[in-house]
Design an enzyme around this catalytic site. Structure first.
Site, short mmCIF file in Angstrom:
data_model
loop_
_atom_site.label_atom_id
_atom_site.label_comp_id
_atom_site.label_asym_id
_atom_site.label_seq_id
_atom_site.Cartn_x
_atom_site.Cartn_y
_atom_site.Cartn_z
N SER A 168 3.70 -6.93 6.77
CA SER A 168 4.91 -7.69 6.34
C SER A 168 5.51 -9.17 7.69
O SER A 168 4.45 -9.32 8.22
CB SER A 168 5.85 -7.88 5.11
OG SER A 168 6.68 -8.95 4.86
N ASP A 176 -2.13 -9.83 -3.24
CA ASP A 176 -0.11 -9.99 -2.21
C ASP A 176 0.32 -10.93 -3.85
O ASP A 176 0.47 -11.82 -3.50
CB ASP A 176 -0.52 -10.60 -1.02
CG ASP A 176 0.33 -10.07 -1.08
OD1 ASP A 176 2.25 -10.34 -1.26
OD2 ASP A 176 0.99 -10.07 0.55
N HIS A 191 1.25 -6.11 -2.70
CA HIS A 191 1.87 -6.54 -0.57
C HIS A 191 1.75 -5.26 -0.64
O HIS A 191 1.68 -4.85 1.23
CB HIS A 191 3.34 -7.40 -1.32
CG HIS A 191 3.90 -7.67 0.20
ND1 HIS A 191 3.19 -8.21 1.22
CD2 HIS A 191 5.38 -7.14 1.23
CE1 HIS A 191 3.94 -8.72 2.32
NE2 HIS A 191 5.29 -7.61 2.31
#
Length: 852
Positions: A699, A772, A806
């Site tokens: 991330s 995601d 994610h």
């Protein structure tokens, strides 16, 4: 590659790897042409994507994926029972690939009318805290897919959900019998969170159910009625980047169909009583006396630019039969909230029941239109409204900053919190809810960045009606605080007694080396017995009861070491200094049996996540503890210890803004300086080879990784998972940056590694979940960076994981992620040789000398 590395098949993604760019870097004017040439270079063998079979890393790594997880634990309200719930290992890709709808920012499984990709529990055991006896729970469904565990206020029962292939059911655990059974034959609507809540008498539950006569889902139109048109006429309606939004009228119809629920009262025999009419409930909660329900109902017009929690909603109080007693507010679409972190919506917010009163509503309203740019002495104010909910709400405590939370004890004692994100200021107040004229008392004022000065959190206990109250042994004269206990020696959790009248604290206990002990709950108001977890670098966390008078420890659990083959891992919390004087911290891990004098320096993997600060002093504080258990999991970088790497986990990457400057104004310079300091320290210790260092992150850590490769030559390769690389795609703020692109254009441009794709000359592995769901990290971010580096002749590989969000969940996805990471590092880091000096002008892309 080493002999342990499996060779890829002919159609493997390795075919996408291209030679490194020549020593002469193309000029900025050529970038556009090179990108175009790269994208138009035909679709021959070297450029054609191919579906690659899932791969498996070496056995020593794969074994970590299947290592057993410790059970989850849930303490009963009266502190007599500890429920242990077994957690399975990773689900297969077939389960993760179940049907999924994405509407209004919500993802759910249309077959079950529940969440998609949920986490389940599979087995239950009751542990009696008085004597430590264990009772396995019987009657579980087979296979058991349990979620949403919730104790009844009298702790005689525990409600939970079980998910079948086509529905979510309500089940009940009878503690005396240590057995579960299904409750009723209805279908829960579990899309919007836990679909039930206990009523205060512990004899019934309030449930959100799928309407019995809902019918079949609506069919899509054969053809659209017309184009989708959105318009704005001069209103400021900025919004951050969101995913899974509604797109057309059919989406709106589906949203209403699946999210509409019927409220139902369910007794312990499974008998049901409908309450009110079906609606799209955002929440529903009984009052502490059980006579009313506070409901929030979403309604049209919906938005195509904002998720469901911004939709118009009615906040109402219902009686036991579903009749509207009072409408607190009918809030419009909240599309005019400023993008500042300290901005809030207009009108009532955080509407809830006061937990210490029979039926009193409390909420907060902004006094500055919710806009931090508006000057105001009082920005937020609390309001009360008690049954029968007639008349005007009573104003209460006002806040100079934003209201954060409140904890209740009685009409003469409550603790309220306010804060200001911009300055990291937080204040804690003591006030008397039933005496509006009594001035509040300031208890604490501190910076949220100052971990050393954190006084901890006030402990609560569950009242007989199930509501949380501040825990006090003497009617509110004394409270308790627990916290992480950050210090220069690392985190050392503590328990303090707090004298309400004077504000003085007395330390009752503090975690002592060589263990890391963390208080979970006080088992009696006088704090003579404490439930805590204890761990050490080689012993996993287990539950104990500590006798505070004698210090005697009684073990409740004995969870084994999940990876005994790695018990010999060496762990050390190290401290070092950045060139600008900021003190940094990291945790250094070395393989079992490694000796730097005997074995020499190792290839090093650094795995990090930057953090913003407004104070260099706070940025220098030590984080973490050297006494915590070393859990070698598949998610972080520690699995590389099995392959002969040194690992520097979570090294400090502070981005500091002082003297009125924003942290991100010098993001690149501070990033490179932190990386160089970490490498230099590992090289000084003799454990790392400076020519074989890799950087990685997930991330915002992936964003960091791409920037470090673009602005330094400190690393031989990078691993970037699920990141964002072009900040013009998040123009109304990202991470801790609240300025918009148009307010800080240069910052956005300079922080975007996509703009410096021509300078990424070291191999970069990009991994991203195709589904995601995180705001701002759309899969296109990785796709476009890959295309840019590929078009410029760089060495890059893009791996898109099907059905993954994610965070990745499927066992096949995790194993493949590990295979990709291991293979990339073996080729580009472990087997790397020192680079020859480049012929180019002095200085790096960040303006500092290049380092190797």
């Amino acid at each position: 590659m080493t002999s342990a590395t499996p060779k890829p098949p002919p159609n493997d993604h390795n075919l996408l790897m291209l030679p490194m760019v020549p020593k002469r870097t193309p000029s900025r004017a050529c970038i556009g042409a090179l990108l175009l040439l790269g994208w138009l270079a035909g679709f021959g063998l070297a450029s054609t994507p191919a579906e690659t079979p899932y791969r498996t890393p070496p056995k020593a790594i794969a074994d970590l994926v299947d290592a057993p997880l410790p059970p989850a634990a849930l303490l009963s309200p009266q502190r007599n029972w500890l429920l242990l719930a077994d957690r399975p290992t990773l689900p297969p890709i077939a389960e993760v690939a179940q049907p999924e709808l994405r509407l209004g920012g919500i993802r759910f499984n249309p077959k079950t009318n529940g969440p998609s990709q949920p986490s389940y529990l599979t087995g239950l055991t009751l542990v009696r805290l008085t004597d430590g006896t264990k009772r396995p729970v019987t009657g579980l469904p087979n296979p058991a897919r349990l979620s949403d565990l919730s104790w009844s206020p009298d702790e005689r029962f525990l409600a939970l959900t079980h998910t079948t292939p086509d529905r979510v059911e309500l089940w009940l655990l009878d503690v005396e019998q240590a057995a579960v059974r299904r409750l009723g034959d209805f279908q829960l609507n579990a899309i919007a969170g836990r679909p039930f809540q206990w009523l205060p008498n512990s004899q019934a539950l309030l449930c959100r159910t799928v309407p019995a006569k809902r019918g079949a889902p609506p069919s899509p139109p054969a053809a659209p009625d017309g184009p989708i048109v959105q318009e704005n006429r001069g209103r400021v309606t900025a919004a951050r980047t969101f995913q899974d939004l509604l797109r057309n009228p059919y989406d709106e119809t589906l949203f209403d169909y699946y999210l509409t629920s019927q409220l139902v009262r369910v007794d312990l025999n499974g008998r049901t009583k409908p309450i009110g009419a079906p609606a799209v409930f955002q929440s529903a909660a009984p009052s502490p006396n059980g006579q009313y329900f506070l409901v929030q109902i979403l309604h049209r017009p919906y938005s195509y630019t904002l998720p469901a929690n911004y939709f118009p909603n009615r906040i109402q109080v219902w009686d036991e039969n579903g009749n509207v007693v009072r409408e607190v507010a009918d809030l419009p679409l909240r599309d005019d909230i400023p993008t500042s972190f300290d901005a809030v919506a207009k009108g009532p917010r955080n509407v809830q029941w006061r937990s210490d009163a029979p039926a009193t509503l409390v909420w907060v309203e902004a006094q500055d239109e919710g806009n931090p740019a508006v000057k105001a002495d009082i920005r937020d104010r609390l309001f009360f409204l008690s049954a029968p909910f007639a008349g005007t709400p009573t104003p209460s405590l006002g806040f100079a900053y934003r209201f954060l939370a409140v904890q209740w004890h009685s009409g003469q004692l409550a603790i309220a919190y306010e804060g200001w994100r911009k300055t990291r200021l937080r204040r804690t107040w003591r006030f008397q809810p039933d005496t509006p004229d009594a001035a509040p008392t300031l208890v604490f004022e501190r910076s949220t960045e100052d971990r050393y000065g954190d006084p901890g959190n006030f402990l609560t206990a569950t009242a007989p009606n199930g509501t949380p109250r501040l825990l006090s042994p003497d009617g509110g004269r004394t409270l308790y605080l627990t916290g992480e206990g950050a210090s220069p020696e690392g985190d050392r959790p503590f328990l303090d007694r707090f004298e309400v009248a004077t504000g003085q604290t007395t330390r009752l206990w503090r975690s002592e080396p060589p263990y890391y002990e963390n208080p979970v709950a006080l088992l009696d108001p006088a704090a003579t017995r404490v439930l805590l977890t204890r761990e050490s670098p080689t012993a996993p966390p287990n539950y104990f009861i500590r006798d505070m008078e004698t210090g005697r420890m009684t073990a409740l659990t004995d969870f084994p070491h999940p990876t005994p083959q790695l018990i010999g891992i060496q762990k050390e919390q190290i401290r070092y200094k950045r060139a600008d004087g900021v003190d940094l911290t990291a945790t250094l891990y070395l393989p079992p049996g490694y000796d730097p004098k005997r074995d020499g320096p190792l290839p090093l993997m650094m795995w990090a996540y930057p953090q913003e600060f407004v104070s260099a002093t706070a940025a220098s504080q030590v984080q973490g503890s050297p006494y915590r258990f070393v859990r070698v999991s598949y998610w972080g970088p520690l699995f590389l210890l099995t392959q002969g790497y040194a690992v520097l986990d979570d090294p400090s990457f502070p981005i500091v803004g002082e003297g009125g400057r924003e942290p991100n104004d010098t993001y690149i310079e501070q990033l490179v300086a932190s990386a160089k300091a970490a490498i230099d320290e590992c090289v000084r210790r003799g454990v790392a080879d400076p020519n074989r260092v890799a950087i990685g992150g997930h991330s915002y850590g992936a964003f960091m990784t791409a920037n470090l490769l673009a602005h330094s030559r400190l690393f031989r390769a990078g691993i970037a998972r699920s990141g964002a690389y072009n900040r013009t795609l998040t123009p109304f703020g990202f991470q801790a940056e609240e300025r918009t692109y148009w307010q800080a254009r240069e910052v956005y441009q300079r922080m975007s590694p996509f703009n410096y794709a021509d300078q990424i000359r070291d191999p970069l592995l990009l991994i991203h979940g195709e589904a995601d769901d995180n705001s701002g990290t759309f899969p296109i971010q990785s796709e476009r960076l890959f295309q840019a580096i590929k078009g410029l002749g760089g060495t890059v590989r893009l791996v898109m994981l099907p059905h993954e969000r994610h965070g990745y969940r499927a066992r096949e996805s995790i194993l493949h992620m590990l295979w990709e990471t291991h293979t990339w590092l073996e080729e580009h880091v472990k087997a790397a040789k020192p680079l020859e000096a480049e012929t180019k002008p002095a200085g790096t892309r960040s303006g500092q000398p290049e380092q190797r």
